[in-house]
Scaffold this active site. Structure first.
Site, short mmCIF file in Angstrom:
data_model
loop_
_atom_site.label_atom_id
_atom_site.label_comp_id
_atom_site.label_asym_id
_atom_site.label_seq_id
_atom_site.Cartn_x
_atom_site.Cartn_y
_atom_site.Cartn_z
N ASP A 51 1.27 -1.05 -0.13
CA ASP A 51 -0.15 0.27 0.24
C ASP A 51 0.47 0.85 -0.02
O ASP A 51 0.43 2.81 -0.02
CB ASP A 51 -1.27 -0.53 0.87
CG ASP A 51 -0.49 0.34 2.52
OD1 ASP A 51 0.89 0.11 2.70
OD2 ASP A 51 -1.12 0.03 3.64
N ASP A 90 -0.67 -6.48 0.44
CA ASP A 90 -1.31 -5.49 1.25
C ASP A 90 -2.86 -5.75 1.34
O ASP A 90 -3.63 -4.71 0.69
CB ASP A 90 -0.96 -4.33 0.70
CG ASP A 90 0.09 -4.09 1.81
OD1 ASP A 90 0.57 -4.99 2.96
OD2 ASP A 90 1.35 -3.46 1.89
N LYS A 120 -1.22 -9.31 2.38
CA LYS A 120 0.06 -8.97 3.89
C LYS A 120 -0.95 -7.97 4.79
O LYS A 120 -1.96 -7.33 3.65
CB LYS A 120 1.00 -8.54 3.49
CG LYS A 120 2.22 -7.60 5.07
CD LYS A 120 3.04 -7.83 4.04
CE LYS A 120 3.07 -5.81 3.81
NZ LYS A 120 2.39 -4.89 4.63
N GLU A 122 -1.14 -5.71 8.81
CA GLU A 122 0.02 -4.74 9.29
C GLU A 122 -0.62 -5.26 11.23
O GLU A 122 -1.90 -5.37 11.35
CB GLU A 122 0.21 -3.79 9.35
CG GLU A 122 0.56 -3.08 7.89
CD GLU A 122 0.46 -1.49 7.91
OE1 GLU A 122 0.06 -0.52 9.05
OE2 GLU A 122 1.33 -0.84 7.09
N GLU A 189 9.46 -4.38 10.26
CA GLU A 189 9.70 -3.29 9.51
C GLU A 189 10.60 -1.90 10.81
O GLU A 189 9.74 -1.92 12.16
CB GLU A 189 8.51 -2.43 9.41
CG GLU A 189 8.09 -0.82 8.32
CD GLU A 189 7.63 -0.17 7.05
OE1 GLU A 189 6.42 -0.96 6.87
OE2 GLU A 189 8.20 0.75 6.93
O1 KIV Z 1 3.35 -1.06 1.85
C1 KIV Z 1 4.40 -1.30 1.53
O2 KIV Z 1 5.55 -1.63 0.24
C2 KIV Z 1 4.95 -2.46 2.39
C3 KIV Z 1 6.72 -2.75 2.48
C4 KIV Z 1 6.98 -1.77 2.38
C5 KIV Z 1 6.97 -3.96 3.51
O3 KIV Z 1 4.80 -2.52 3.47
#
Ligand code: KIV
Length: 276
Positions: A51, A90, A120, A122, A189
């Site tokens: 994202d 994401d 993914k 968070e 991160e």
């Molecule tokens: O959104 C993204 O690109 C990320 C990476 C930087 C890990 O979450």
């Protein structure tokens, strides 16, 4: 010296990535478009449709306004442009924090529309129930702990996490919660090396670092950062491998000069023109 990798004929799966725990470093990079995916595919293990595209592609100040539709459109493009990397997309802010059910609906939509291998999201302890809900219903999840940009407002900015003893304990607990919930890997991160090292030693799934030291099982980076295309700001953890931003500017300047001087298009670029 570049490493010659064995040719891959099929796409890496989330299980292939998970099996790399403690083995050869896992190479991940962000990708938002088909042409970039095509260029990067053979060199990496995971293409993450992150994202961060909100900031890098759309010029937004942070990632909060990125929508599921944006992730679906760019995720589908990256899947079309690649052949052998494992594609992870994401989940954007607001699409999964409300409830495990809401997260499932959004993740299932992203998986169905893009053809990606997993999503993914968070968050650590607070997201463990949701991760388990998704994984047990067929959606592979990559976790993301440490500095989680979607919570930057809570952190008071993009601040390094885990620097104090309490902070370090919290990041470790988050990582263990993500592992326990069934994630196949996790991004760590922007944290300090001892924290990343301890997590990597103590969890059974691969850790993929960004600003989290070489102690992790793999690394991820934003492609436009290392290529010198995104220049609004450069985090400490970014190494520049190319200056494509300057190359693009020079190329467009040369094109503009040619058009203004009527040097372009020349005979080579005109239909039906006789070549001299
Ligand atoms: O959104 C993204 O690109 C990320 C990476 C930087 C890990 O979450």
């Amino acid at each position: 010296m570049s490493t010659v990798l064995p040719t891959r004929h099929t796409r890496l799966s989330v299980r292939d990535i998970e099996a790399r725990k403690g083995g050869d470093p896992i190479v991940c990079i962000t990708s938002y478009s088909a042409p970039m995916a095509k260029l990067m595919d053979e060199h990496v293990d995971v293409l993450l449709v992150g994202d961060t595209m909100g900031m890098v592609l759309y010029g937004l100040e942070n990632t909060l306004a990125v929508s599921v539709d944006m992730m679906v459109n760019h995720g589908a493009a990256v899947v079309r442009g690649s052949q052998t990397s494992c594609i992870v997309v994401d989940m954007p802010f607001g699409s999964y924090q409300g409830s495990p059910e809401a997260a499932f609906d959004a993740a299932a939509h992203i998986m169905a529309e893009t053809g990606c291998a997993g999503v993914k999201l968070e968050g650590g302890c607070v997201m463990a129930e949701t991760i388990e809900f998704l994984v047990t219903r067929g959606i592979p999840v990559m976790g993301h702990v440490g500095m989680t940009p979607q919570s930057a407002n809570v952190f008071g900015g993009f601040k390094t996490q885990g620097k104090s003893d309490d902070g370090a304990r919290a990041v470790l607990e988050d990582a263990k919660a993500v592992e326990g919930a069934g994630a196949f890997s996790m991004v760590i991160e922007q944290t300090i090396e001892p924290v990343a090292q301890r997590i990597t030693e103590e969890v059974s799934i691969p850790t993929i670092g960004i600003g989290a030291s070489p102690a992790c099982d793999g690394q991820i980076i934003v492609a436009e950062d290392i290529l010198g295309i995104f220049q609004d700001f450069t985090p400490k953890f970014v190494k520049r491998y190319a200056e494509l931003g300057a190359n693009i500017s020079d190329a467009v300047q040369a094109y503009a000069d040619d058009v203004r001087a009527r040097r372009f298009p020349s005979a080579d670029h005109i239909y039906g023109a006789k070549k001299s």
